[in-house]
Design a protein around this motif. Structure first.
Motif, short mmCIF file in Angstrom:
data_model
loop_
_atom_site.label_atom_id
_atom_site.label_comp_id
_atom_site.label_asym_id
_atom_site.label_seq_id
_atom_site.Cartn_x
_atom_site.Cartn_y
_atom_site.Cartn_z
N THR A 197 -32.29 -0.56 33.23
CA THR A 197 -32.95 -0.89 34.50
C THR A 197 -33.15 -2.40 34.59
OG1 THR A 197 -35.16 -0.87 33.56
CG2 THR A 197 -34.34 1.25 34.37
N LYS A 198 -33.70 -2.84 35.72
CA LYS A 198 -33.97 -4.29 35.90
C LYS A 198 -34.85 -4.83 34.78
CE LYS A 198 -35.91 -4.64 40.07
NZ LYS A 198 -36.04 -3.26 40.56
N ASN B 76 -46.29 3.82 36.93
CA ASN B 76 -44.98 3.49 36.35
C ASN B 76 -44.50 2.08 36.67
OD1 ASN B 76 -41.99 4.05 35.62
ND2 ASN B 76 -41.93 3.60 37.82
N ARG C 257 -42.86 -1.57 46.93
CA ARG C 257 -43.34 -2.78 47.63
C ARG C 257 -42.44 -3.11 48.80
NH1 ARG C 257 -41.46 -7.30 43.12
NH2 ARG C 257 -39.62 -6.12 42.51
N ILE D 27 -33.90 2.02 28.49
CA ILE D 27 -33.29 2.56 29.71
C ILE D 27 -32.68 1.42 30.54
CG2 ILE D 27 -33.74 3.96 31.78
CD1 ILE D 27 -34.30 5.46 29.10
N THR E 238 -39.18 3.15 43.64
CA THR E 238 -38.04 2.71 44.45
C THR E 238 -36.83 2.31 43.60
OG1 THR E 238 -39.12 0.55 44.48
CG2 THR E 238 -39.36 1.94 46.45
N TYR F 81 -45.27 -9.50 28.45
CA TYR F 81 -44.89 -8.11 28.70
C TYR F 81 -45.56 -7.17 27.69
CZ TYR F 81 -42.00 -3.94 29.35
OH TYR F 81 -41.58 -2.65 29.59
N ILE G 266 -36.61 4.02 36.53
CA ILE G 266 -37.22 5.24 35.99
C ILE G 266 -38.05 5.97 37.06
CG2 ILE G 266 -38.92 6.07 34.29
CD1 ILE G 266 -37.96 3.64 32.49
N LYS H 114 -48.58 -4.11 28.06
CA LYS H 114 -48.44 -2.71 27.63
C LYS H 114 -49.53 -2.31 26.64
CE LYS H 114 -44.96 -1.85 30.28
NZ LYS H 114 -45.15 -0.97 31.45
N LYS I 32 -36.45 0.07 50.85
CA LYS I 32 -36.03 0.72 49.60
C LYS I 32 -36.70 2.10 49.45
CE LYS I 32 -34.97 -1.26 45.38
NZ LYS I 32 -35.11 -2.18 44.22
N1 LIG Z 1 -36.29 0.19 31.07
C1 LIG Z 1 -36.77 0.32 29.85
O1 LIG Z 1 -36.04 0.32 28.84
C2 LIG Z 1 -38.25 0.45 29.68
C3 LIG Z 1 -38.74 0.59 28.37
C4 LIG Z 1 -40.12 0.72 28.20
C5 LIG Z 1 -40.95 0.73 29.30
N2 LIG Z 1 -40.44 0.58 30.57
C6 LIG Z 1 -41.37 0.62 31.70
O2 LIG Z 1 -40.90 1.56 32.66
C7 LIG Z 1 -41.51 1.27 33.93
C8 LIG Z 1 -40.45 1.35 35.02
O3 LIG Z 1 -39.60 0.23 34.91
P1 LIG Z 1 -38.02 0.33 35.02
O4 LIG Z 1 -37.48 0.10 33.67
O5 LIG Z 1 -37.65 1.56 35.77
O6 LIG Z 1 -37.71 -0.99 35.88
P2 LIG Z 1 -37.23 -1.19 37.40
O7 LIG Z 1 -35.96 -0.46 37.63
O8 LIG Z 1 -37.25 -2.64 37.64
O9 LIG Z 1 -38.37 -0.49 38.25
C9 LIG Z 1 -39.62 -1.07 38.39
C10 LIG Z 1 -40.33 -0.50 39.58
O10 LIG Z 1 -41.58 -1.22 39.75
C11 LIG Z 1 -41.60 -1.80 41.05
N3 LIG Z 1 -42.33 -3.07 41.08
C12 LIG Z 1 -42.08 -4.19 40.36
N4 LIG Z 1 -42.92 -5.17 40.72
C13 LIG Z 1 -43.72 -4.68 41.69
C14 LIG Z 1 -44.77 -5.20 42.49
N5 LIG Z 1 -45.17 -6.48 42.39
N6 LIG Z 1 -45.36 -4.41 43.40
C15 LIG Z 1 -44.95 -3.13 43.57
N7 LIG Z 1 -43.96 -2.57 42.85
C16 LIG Z 1 -43.35 -3.33 41.93
C17 LIG Z 1 -40.13 -2.02 41.40
O11 LIG Z 1 -40.00 -2.22 42.79
P3 LIG Z 1 -38.58 -2.78 43.42
O12 LIG Z 1 -37.71 -1.56 43.55
O13 LIG Z 1 -39.00 -3.35 44.72
O14 LIG Z 1 -38.04 -3.78 42.45
C18 LIG Z 1 -39.54 -0.72 40.89
O15 LIG Z 1 -39.81 0.34 41.79
C19 LIG Z 1 -42.14 -0.11 33.77
O16 LIG Z 1 -43.52 0.03 33.58
C20 LIG Z 1 -41.48 -0.66 32.52
O17 LIG Z 1 -42.27 -1.63 31.88
C21 LIG Z 1 -39.11 0.45 30.76
#
Ligand SMILES: NC(=O)c1ccc[n+]([C@@H]2O[C@H](COP(=O)([O-])OP(=O)(O)OC[C@H]3O[C@@H](n4cnc5c(N)ncnc54)[C@H](OP(=O)(O)O)[C@@H]3O)[C@@H](O)[C@H]2O)c1
Length: 279
Positions: free
Chosen positions: A194-195, A86, A33, A192, A10, A160, A13, A164, A37
């Motif tokens: 993102t949040k 993811n 969740r 990336i 939602t 965190y 990434i 991982k 969204k």
């Molecule tokens: N961004 C980076 O630089 C980076 C680097 C390394 C690894 N990662 C990994 O990439 C993956 C994707 O993260 P992102 O960076 O794309 O962050 P993001 O934009 O915050 O997306 C996270 C996703 O996970 C969902 N989520 C979070 N908590 C949840 C819960 N309790 N139940 C169900 N869904 C939940 C969020 O839902 P909502 O839309 O409702 O918030 C959203 O869809 C993660 O595993 C993160 O650790 C990211």
């Protein structure tokens, strides 16, 4: 048509992964969740690829919701070709999940442990089954498997990174168990915007679509068909912290992850699955 389930589709990434897979003619299960969204993501996808998309809602903080989602998917889908674990969170302050596990670990790793084990049979019904675990270059190079579930001194970054490392340990153990049966890999998606990045790091990341490149490659490319038990950065095999290859540690995490399932019904069902898996 191949069927792919993407958790956390939602935002960030995950949302880019589903956009890309929709362009490549996949049938998609969009997990989130928040139903509104998820519906918005589907409405966006339908503008360019008008077909049926399944939405699955589950808060990954709740073992019960993860279990119920897995049961719904098992009964509605004969096969799931691709599972992309993811969803992720970065928790600045200590919080418990609904099952009294540190929330980062519960969402980033433990929910995916449960979901994956429940879906193994459906994934095996594919003729090109793949599990892709979204990890991070930010993972711990040492870990205390007794402390991570309820840390004595909470440190957000450590929580965190531990989540991982757990994801990597799980990936490599499952890949060993399913050698020649399911391709199971993990990856770092890059830095990336993102949040998760904004909450944990004061960095400017690259656009979300860049984060989808390696997950989509592992899901879809013929070049990695059957490749298993690896960690990728930027579509290339790379080396995570050496402890993640430690088989004893992998086994300890596996056993502890079962122990930390708080609902007897879910634990019994998981144990049944594991008895069929382990040999
Ligand atoms: N961004 C980076 O630089 C980076 C680097 C390394 C690894 N990662 C990994 O990439 C993956 C994707 O993260 P992102 O960076 O794309 O962050 P993001 O934009 O915050 O997306 C996270 C996703 O996970 C969902 N989520 C979070 N908590 C949840 C819960 N309790 N139940 C169900 N869904 C939940 C969020 O839902 P909502 O839309 O409702 O918030 C959203 O869809 C993660 O595993 C993160 O650790 C990211």
């Amino acid at each position: 048509m191949k069927k792919a389930l993407i958790t956390g589709a939602t935002d960030g990434i995950g949302r880019e992964i589903v956009k890309e897979l929709a362009n490549r003619d996949y049938s998609l299960i969009i997990h989130g969740r928040n139903r509104e969204k998820a519906a918005k993501v589907v409405a966006e996808l339908k503008k360019t690829n008008n077909r049926d998309y399944n939405i699955e809602i589950a808060d990954l903080e709740s073992q019960l919701e993860v279990y119920q989602m897995a049961e719904r998917i098992k009964s509605s889908q004969k096969k799931v070709d691709i599972l992309i674990n993811n969803a992720g969170t970065y928790q600045q302050n200590f919080k418990y999940s609904q099952d009294k596990i540190e929330k980062t670990l519960a969402v980033n790793f433990h929910s995916h442990f449960i979901l994956t084990l429940f879906l193994l049979k459906n994934i095996q019904n594919s003729n090109d089954p793949r599990i892709i675990n979204v990890s991070s270059i930010s993972h711990s190079s040492k870990i205390d498997l007794n402390d991570i579930w309820e840390p004595k001194n909470y440190d957000a970054m450590k929580a965190y990174k531990d989540s991982k490392t757990a994801m990597n340990l799980f990936t490599f153990k499952l890949a060993r168990l399913y050698q020649n049966k399911i391709a199971i890999n993990c990856l770092d998606p890059g830095v990336i915007d993102t949040k998760v990045l904004r909450r944990g790091w004061s960095l400017n990341g690259s656009p979300a679509e860049n984060g989808a490149i390696t997950p989509v490659y592992l899901a879809d490319s013929e070049k990695v068909k059957g490749e298993t038990g690896n960690y990728y950065i930027n579509k290339r095999k790379s080396k995570p912290a050496s402890i993640t290859y430690d088989k004893d540690l992998q086994d300890q995490l596996w056993n502890k992850s079962i122990e930390m399932i708080k609902h007897q019904e879910i634990k019994s069902a998981i144990k049944k699955i594991i008895n069929q898996v382990e040999y």
